[in-house]
Design a protein around this motif. Structure first.
Motif, PDB file in Angstrom:
ATOM      1  N   ILE A 280       0.818  -1.212   0.000  1.00  0.00           N
ATOM      2  CA  ILE A 280       0.000   0.000   0.000  1.00  0.00           C
ATOM      3  C   ILE A 280       0.853   1.263   0.000  1.00  0.00           C
ATOM      4  N   GLY A 281       2.095   1.148   0.394  1.00  0.00           N
ATOM      5  CA  GLY A 281       3.015   2.287   0.334  1.00  0.00           C
ATOM      6  C   GLY A 281       3.141   3.014   1.658  1.00  0.00           C
ATOM      7  N   SER A 282       4.305   3.621   1.860  1.00  0.00           N
ATOM      8  CA  SER A 282       4.606   4.253   3.143  1.00  0.00           C
ATOM      9  C   SER A 282       3.729   5.469   3.421  1.00  0.00           C
ATOM     10  N   SER A 283       3.351   6.197   2.370  1.00  0.00           N
ATOM     11  CA  SER A 283       2.534   7.397   2.573  1.00  0.00           C
ATOM     12  C   SER A 283       1.167   7.024   3.129  1.00  0.00           C
ATOM     13  N   ALA A 284       0.505   6.072   2.488  1.00  0.00           N
ATOM     14  CA  ALA A 284      -0.816   5.646   2.970  1.00  0.00           C
ATOM     15  C   ALA A 284      -0.706   4.990   4.332  1.00  0.00           C
ATOM     16  N   LEU A 285       0.331   4.173   4.512  1.00  0.00           N
ATOM     17  CA  LEU A 285       0.483   3.464   5.780  1.00  0.00           C
ATOM     18  C   LEU A 285       0.677   4.443   6.937  1.00  0.00           C
ATOM     19  N   SER A 286       1.333   5.552   6.674  1.00  0.00           N
ATOM     20  CA  SER A 286       1.553   6.543   7.733  1.00  0.00           C
ATOM     21  C   SER A 286       0.255   7.200   8.174  1.00  0.00           C
ATOM     22  N   LYS A 287      -0.776   7.127   7.335  1.00  0.00           N
ATOM     23  CA  LYS A 287      -2.065   7.752   7.641  1.00  0.00           C
ATOM     24  C   LYS A 287      -3.053   6.759   8.263  1.00  0.00           C
ATOM     25  N   ILE A 288      -2.668   5.492   8.331  1.00  0.00           N
ATOM     26  CA  ILE A 288      -3.512   4.465   8.937  1.00  0.00           C
ATOM     27  C   ILE A 288      -3.111   4.299  10.394  1.00  0.00           C
ATOM     28  N   ASP A 289      -4.067   4.435  11.290  1.00  0.00           N
ATOM     29  CA  ASP A 289      -3.769   4.356  12.717  1.00  0.00           C
ATOM     30  C   ASP A 289      -3.791   2.923  13.229  1.00  0.00           C
TER      31      ASP A 289
END
Length: 323
Positions: free
Chosen positions: A115-124
């Protein structure tokens, strides 16, 4: 929403492929954030998390189905997560994003890896469903969630076996390998063995509790929120510890012929003295005892034991324990 899909069918595409219109990805996020804001403003309910997907990697969401669903490619999931993060923030909500509620552990692992680091950083929080049952890389999902610094839930598990046998098998696996901080059953009221209480939701009729209800009670009535899950030492044993009460809870199942099972407490720094009573409860998987309490078990030195019938679940509460 149905009007955001390519064929305007909320059950899915004809072939199970991605069905959300590309120009509605942000609209989907707007819709979810707007609903969350409405709940807060009108009813004082602020969601801890929202999840924009339900089993998105599954290919069984098809137009001839009877349940709402939509396949969403992982790359599209990443875009929607980004939009949703912005829309929640724009509305001043503290609500976080949980994702992606994949059906299978292996699907969850693939999504987390791609899913990628950008999206993962926004998932809590990482949500996964338990419909891979006895298969799938539970430990791998736990490792990926831990590496990403995310909490992990099994946000949906269900099966059609009213005896509680499957629930016991796979709940033990989840607690020992997936190690979620929450575990949620599909639906308390349902029919065909799926419910903890037999019910026909269409006919609005309510039947009796199933044996599965009492199998789950062995865990849920004793392993309470905030307790620390411990390694029980064997695949058929899980344990939980409440430091504030110096309470140890052990849940064990016996799949083999009737036998005595010993529980060794010597690894704890403090433990009750010999002769202390250990409360226990038993449930027979399939039929028989539903949820029976016994006060016939005592500590002998650093251990205690109990007889297990075949296919029996038992829970023990030991007080005066120090880690």
């Amino acid at each position: 929403m149905w009007w955001m899909t390519k064929n305007h069918n909320p059950s899915g595409a004809s072939d199970g492929s991605e069905n959300i219109q590309s120009w509605n990805l942000e609209q989907h996020a707007v819709y979810m954030a707007t609903v969350a804001k409405h709940f807060k403003d009108n009813w004082g309910v602020e969601f801890e998390t929202v999840d924009p997907f339900n089993e998105p990697s599954a290919n069984w969401w098809k137009a001839d189905g009877t349940q709402e669903g939509c396949h969403v490619d992982v790359s599209t999931q990443a875009k929607i997560v980004g939009y949703l993060d912005t829309q929640l923030s724009n509305r001043g909500l503290s609500t976080k994003i949980a994702a992606s509620d994949e059906s299978y552990y292996d699907q969850a692992a693939t999504t987390l890896k791609t899913i990628g680091s950008s999206a993962l950083s926004k998932i809590d929080r990482i949500n996964v469903h338990g419909y891979q049952y006895g298969s799938g890389d539970r430990a791998g999902v736990h490792t990926l969630a831990t590496q990403a610094g995310k909490s992990l839930w099994n946000s949906e598990y269900g099966d059609g076996v009213a005896s509680g046998e499957n629930l016991a098998k796979y709940l033990f696996q989840d607690l020992r390998q997936l190690k979620p901080t929450a575990w949620e059953y599909w639906q308390v009221l349902d029919q065909g063995g799926w419910g903890l209480i037999d019910a026909d939701n269409d006919a609005k009729t309510l039947g009796k509790s199933t044996q599965k209800y009492y199998v789950l009670a062995q865990f849920a009535r004793h392993m309470r929120p905030g307790m620390k899950i411990l390694d029980g030492g064997r695949d058929n044993v899980v344990a939980a510890y409440d430091a504030s009460k110096s309470l140890l809870v052990i849940v064990a199942v016996n799949w083999d012929a009737a036998q005595y099972i010993n529980f060794e407490l010597s690894g704890f720094s403090g433990r009750p003295s010999s002769g202390a009573t250990v409360s226990r409860w038993s449930t027979q998987i399939g039929s028989g005892d539903r949820y029976v309490q016994h006060l016939d078990t005592t500590i002998s030195g650093t251990k205690f034991w109990s007889k297990f019938e075949k296919n029996m679940v038992q829970t023990f509460e030991v007080t005066g324990i120090k880690l």
